[in-house]
Scaffold this active site. Structure first.
Site, PDB file in Angstrom:
ATOM      1  CG  ASP A   1       2.411  -1.093 -14.610  1.00 56.58           C
ATOM      2  OD1 ASP A   1       2.481  -2.404 -13.866  1.00 56.58           O
ATOM      3  OD2 ASP A   1       2.206   0.168 -14.237  1.00 56.58           O
TER       4      ASP A   1
ATOM      5  CE  LYS B   1       3.160  -6.928 -18.700  1.00 58.46           C
ATOM      6  NZ  LYS B   1       2.408  -5.108 -18.389  1.00 58.46           N
TER       7      LYS B   1
ATOM      8  CD  GLN C   1       8.426  -3.319 -19.478  1.00 60.44           C
ATOM      9  OE1 GLN C   1       9.132  -3.985 -20.712  1.00 60.44           O
ATOM     10  NE2 GLN C   1       8.907  -2.641 -18.876  1.00 60.44           N
TER      11      GLN C   1
ATOM     12  N   GLY D   1       6.609  -4.887 -13.046  1.00 61.56           N
ATOM     13  CA  GLY D   1       6.783  -5.157 -12.194  1.00 61.56           C
ATOM     14  C   GLY D   1       4.985  -5.538 -11.712  1.00 61.56           C
ATOM     15  CG  HIS D   2       4.981  -8.679 -14.259  1.00 62.15           C
ATOM     16  ND1 HIS D   2       5.781  -9.700 -15.995  1.00 62.15           N
ATOM     17  CD2 HIS D   2       4.426  -7.425 -14.759  1.00 62.15           C
ATOM     18  CE1 HIS D   2       5.881  -8.832 -16.526  1.00 62.15           C
ATOM     19  NE2 HIS D   2       5.995  -8.080 -15.729  1.00 62.15           N
TER      20      HIS D   2
HETATM   21  P1  GDP Z   1       1.425  -6.475 -14.567  1.00 60.80           P
HETATM   22  O1  GDP Z   1       2.905  -5.519 -14.422  1.00 60.80           O
HETATM   23  O2  GDP Z   1       0.865  -6.403 -16.270  1.00 60.80           O
HETATM   24  O3  GDP Z   1       1.426  -7.727 -14.459  1.00 60.80           O
HETATM   25  O4  GDP Z   1       0.422  -5.678 -13.876  1.00 60.80           O
HETATM   26  P2  GDP Z   1       0.776  -5.102 -12.056  1.00 60.80           P
HETATM   27  O5  GDP Z   1       0.872  -6.360 -11.667  1.00 60.80           O
HETATM   28  O6  GDP Z   1       1.933  -3.703 -12.352  1.00 60.80           O
HETATM   29  O7  GDP Z   1      -0.851  -4.842 -11.962  1.00 60.80           O
HETATM   30  C1  GDP Z   1      -1.653  -4.532 -12.252  1.00 60.80           C
HETATM   31  C2  GDP Z   1      -2.150  -5.005 -10.372  1.00 60.80           C
HETATM   32  O8  GDP Z   1      -3.777  -5.927 -10.382  1.00 60.80           O
HETATM   33  C3  GDP Z   1      -2.060  -5.709  -9.682  1.00 60.80           C
HETATM   34  O9  GDP Z   1      -1.766  -5.787  -8.120  1.00 60.80           O
HETATM   35  C4  GDP Z   1      -2.697  -6.975  -9.538  1.00 60.80           C
HETATM   36  O10 GDP Z   1      -2.103  -8.332  -8.607  1.00 60.80           O
HETATM   37  C5  GDP Z   1      -4.058  -6.606  -9.559  1.00 60.80           C
HETATM   38  N1  GDP Z   1      -5.135  -7.363  -9.922  1.00 60.80           N
HETATM   39  C6  GDP Z   1      -4.410  -8.245 -11.342  1.00 60.80           C
HETATM   40  N2  GDP Z   1      -6.149  -8.533 -12.265  1.00 60.80           N
HETATM   41  C7  GDP Z   1      -6.965  -7.955 -11.003  1.00 60.80           C
HETATM   42  C8  GDP Z   1      -8.172  -8.021 -11.367  1.00 60.80           C
HETATM   43  O11 GDP Z   1      -8.819  -8.756 -12.392  1.00 60.80           O
HETATM   44  N3  GDP Z   1      -9.032  -7.511 -10.152  1.00 60.80           N
HETATM   45  C9  GDP Z   1      -8.263  -6.664  -9.832  1.00 60.80           C
HETATM   46  N4  GDP Z   1      -8.812  -5.622  -8.884  1.00 60.80           N
HETATM   47  N5  GDP Z   1      -7.091  -6.695  -9.353  1.00 60.80           N
HETATM   48  C10 GDP Z   1      -6.223  -7.108 -10.467  1.00 60.80           C
HETATM   49  P1  IMO Z   2       5.130  -3.606 -16.639  1.00 60.83           P
HETATM   50  O1  IMO Z   2       5.674  -4.743 -16.806  1.00 60.83           O
HETATM   51  C1  IMO Z   2       4.012   0.280 -16.422  1.00 60.83           C
HETATM   52  C2  IMO Z   2       7.386   3.178 -18.363  1.00 60.83           C
HETATM   53  C3  IMO Z   2       8.013   4.284 -17.165  1.00 60.83           C
HETATM   54  C4  IMO Z   2       8.320   5.194 -17.918  1.00 60.83           C
HETATM   55  C5  IMO Z   2       8.588   4.607 -19.354  1.00 60.83           C
HETATM   56  C6  IMO Z   2       9.990   4.586 -19.161  1.00 60.83           C
HETATM   57  O2  IMO Z   2       4.975  -3.820 -14.586  1.00 60.83           O
HETATM   58  O3  IMO Z   2       3.892  -3.370 -17.245  1.00 60.83           O
HETATM   59  P2  IMO Z   2      12.097   2.891 -18.792  1.00 60.83           P
HETATM   60  O4  IMO Z   2      12.708   3.251 -16.743  1.00 60.83           O
HETATM   61  O5  IMO Z   2      11.383   1.688 -19.264  1.00 60.83           O
HETATM   62  O6  IMO Z   2      13.070   3.618 -19.384  1.00 60.83           O
HETATM   63  O7  IMO Z   2      10.591   3.527 -17.968  1.00 60.83           O
HETATM   64  O8  IMO Z   2       8.078   3.252 -19.323  1.00 60.83           O
HETATM   65  N1  IMO Z   2       7.528   1.374 -17.844  1.00 60.83           N
HETATM   66  C7  IMO Z   2       6.209   1.297 -17.009  1.00 60.83           C
HETATM   67  N2  IMO Z   2       4.755   1.820 -16.833  1.00 60.83           N
HETATM   68  N3  IMO Z   2       4.506  -0.426 -16.435  1.00 60.83           N
HETATM   69  C8  IMO Z   2       5.828  -1.228 -16.679  1.00 60.83           C
HETATM   70  O9  IMO Z   2       6.170  -2.497 -16.978  1.00 60.83           O
HETATM   71  C9  IMO Z   2       6.783  -0.157 -17.726  1.00 60.83           C
HETATM   72  N4  IMO Z   2       8.070  -0.191 -17.545  1.00 60.83           N
HETATM   73  C10 IMO Z   2       7.888   0.709 -17.787  1.00 60.83           C
HETATM   74  O10 IMO Z   2       7.522   4.378 -15.845  1.00 60.83           O
HETATM   75  O11 IMO Z   2       7.151   6.023 -18.197  1.00 60.83           O
HETATM   76 MG    MG Z   3       3.666  -3.754 -13.603  1.00 69.29          MG
END
Ligand code: GDP
Ligand code: IMO
Ligand code: MG
Length: 404
Positions: free
Chosen positions: A12, A15, A184, A39-40
């Site tokens: 998270d 990415k 991840q 979850g991206h």
């Molecule tokens: P990922 O799993 O690495 O793709 O990240 P996620 O999408 O799960 O979580 C990142 C969250 O931060 C999302 O809700 C994005 O829309 C948000 N986000 C990404 N870059 C920025 C930033 O520079 N500032 C803020 N405030 N939010 C951001």
């Molecule tokens: P993105 O791509 C954050 C975490 C779960 C748990 C551990 C094992 O959005 O960054 P799993 O279901 O993979 O066996 O769970 O890994 N986890 C993540 N945490 N971002 C993710 O993906 C994750 N994918 C798995 O919360 O701690």
């Molecule tokens: Mg994510």
């Protein structure tokens, strides 16, 4: 031209946003590990998309989540009780375990109904159903129903399922821009993360290569995405975790709730020990720093530069997670900038204190910071060293240096 993008922390990191930015100049994007546990989030023209897996093209070698995987994921978690991992319940662990055990189903199997039927007869009837019934005392799955469901997937997805080896190799030969999209993060890596509180794949640069069939010699640049502070979903050690009101405040301002499961993310200061480890582990040559805007109201701001373990200073995340869990973070304190930077687009317009924070993170992590993200949307991006063209030049330099 191959770029690997990895998450540098516990997932998270943002990415999705950075992949969206970089994919504009890519002719091929490959997801090489993980599954719909990811979850991206991509924010584009005011619209928000939450992707788990984008079904654009599918390798026939890709392993499938079968109906028993999420069921077993949940049952195993329940059995662990207080020692549960906090998985996403998507069946990722059981699916990877079956892959290693050589009883996994691959996308290519969907195109061979007779083979699929025979394999289900063995794996479901002889292995999985007995486990469901005799070990967990839950209802078995009906092989005919599973066959019908997965044959229908095969019919729908058939045209998109290919042996991608020649396609990828041709792209490499043409020096096309290939982007390996990580899911991840490095601290969730099966081998180098906080085992067993990890995911079941290798979200590192190494994992990107085994998953895509791209050789190490073809890689030009590995980019690491880091959040300007630290978050983690699920259980396991996180040395800089803030369990107080400050942590709560960062969670609310940063909207730190899981994209896949909606769970509140654990929050803490930037951990440069983790960052340095990730840079070394993945060979990161460029950093994208995200969510810097979230820290706008905080003063002072802390960076963890080491851990104190039984009075001894440690500069890497130890493999012994109980030592890691009981280690005390050592902090460096910087002043905050107490203003919103969400509208800043050029490095020279950043407040001095924000600039100092970025520079210090780069120094401590051991790689240059090329991108600073100050908001979720595409345009809320600051190119620190002259834009995407410069990144391409860096890529060439890194690639050449490696080949020498
Ligand atoms: P990922 O799993 O690495 O793709 O990240 P996620 O999408 O799960 O979580 C990142 C969250 O931060 C999302 O809700 C994005 O829309 C948000 N986000 C990404 N870059 C920025 C930033 O520079 N500032 C803020 N405030 N939010 C951001
Ligand atoms: P993105 O791509 C954050 C975490 C779960 C748990 C551990 C094992 O959005 O960054 P799993 O279901 O993979 O066996 O769970 O890994 N986890 C993540 N945490 N971002 C993710 O993906 C994750 N994918 C798995 O919360 O701690
Ligand atoms: Mg994510």
């Amino acid at each position: 031209m191959v770029t690997i993008l990895v998450g540098g922390q516990w997932g998270d990191e943002g990415k999705g946003k950075i992949i969206d930015l970089l994919s504009e100049n890519a002719s091929m994007v490959i997801r090489s590990q993980g599954g719909n546990n990811a979850g991206h989030t991509v924010v584009n023209a005011g619209q928000e998309f939450r992707f788990h897996l984008i079904p654009s093209g599918i390798s026939d070698r890709a392993h499938l989540i079968m109906p028993w995987h999420p069921i077993l994921d949940k049952l195993e978690e329940e059995q662990r009780g207080d020692d549960r991992l906090g998985t996403t319940w998507r069946g990722i662990g059981p699916a990877y375990a079956d892959k290693i055990r050589r009883i996994g189903f691959r996308a290519g199997d969907l195109l061979k109904p007779r083979f699929l039927e025979k394999k289900l007869g063995f794996v479901l009837s002889k292995i999985k159903n007995p486990i469901l019934q005799e070990l967990y005392h839950v209802a078995p799955l009906d092989p005919q129903a599973v066959l019908a469901e997965y044959t229908a997937y095969g019919e729908r997805l058939g045209p998109h399922i290919k042996d991608i080896f020649p396609i990828v190799q041709d792209a490499l030969a043409r020096r096309d821009r290939v982007l390996l999209e990580g899911a991840q993060g490095s601290m969730l890596d099966l081998d180098f993360g906080t085992y067993p509180y990890v995911t079941s794949s290798s979200p590192t640069a190494g994992g990107a290569l085994t998953g895509s069939g791209i050789p190490p010699t073809a890689v030009d640049l590995t980019m690491g995405v880091f959040k300007a502070y630290t978050t983690r979903v699920g259980y396991g050690p996180m040395p800089t975790e803030l369990t107080d009101a400050l942590g709560e405040q960062i969670r609310e301002i940063g909207v730190e709730y899981g994209t896949t499961t909606g769970r509140p993310r654990r929050v803490g200061w930037f951990d440069a020990v983790v960052a340095r480890y990730s840079v070394a582990l993945n060979g990161i040559g460029s950093i994208a720093l995200t969510k810097l805007d979230v820290l706008g109201e905080f003063d002072p701001i802390r960076i963890c530069t080491g851990y104190l373990n039984k009075g001894e200073l440690v500069s890497f995340p130890m493999s012994n997670i109980s030592h890691l869990k009981h280690s005390e973070p050592v902090y460096e304190t910087l002043s905050g900038w107490r203003s919103s930077i969400a509208d800043v687009r050029r490095p020279e317009d950043l407040p001095k204190a924000a600039r100092r924070y970025i520079d210090r993170l780069g120094e401590l992590s051991g790689a240059p910071i090329d991108i600073v993200s100050v908001g979720p949307s595409r345009d809320q991006t600051i190119w620190m060293q002259g834009g995407p063209e410069n990144l391409a030049v860096r890529q060439q330099q890194e690639g050449r240096a490696r080949q020498r």
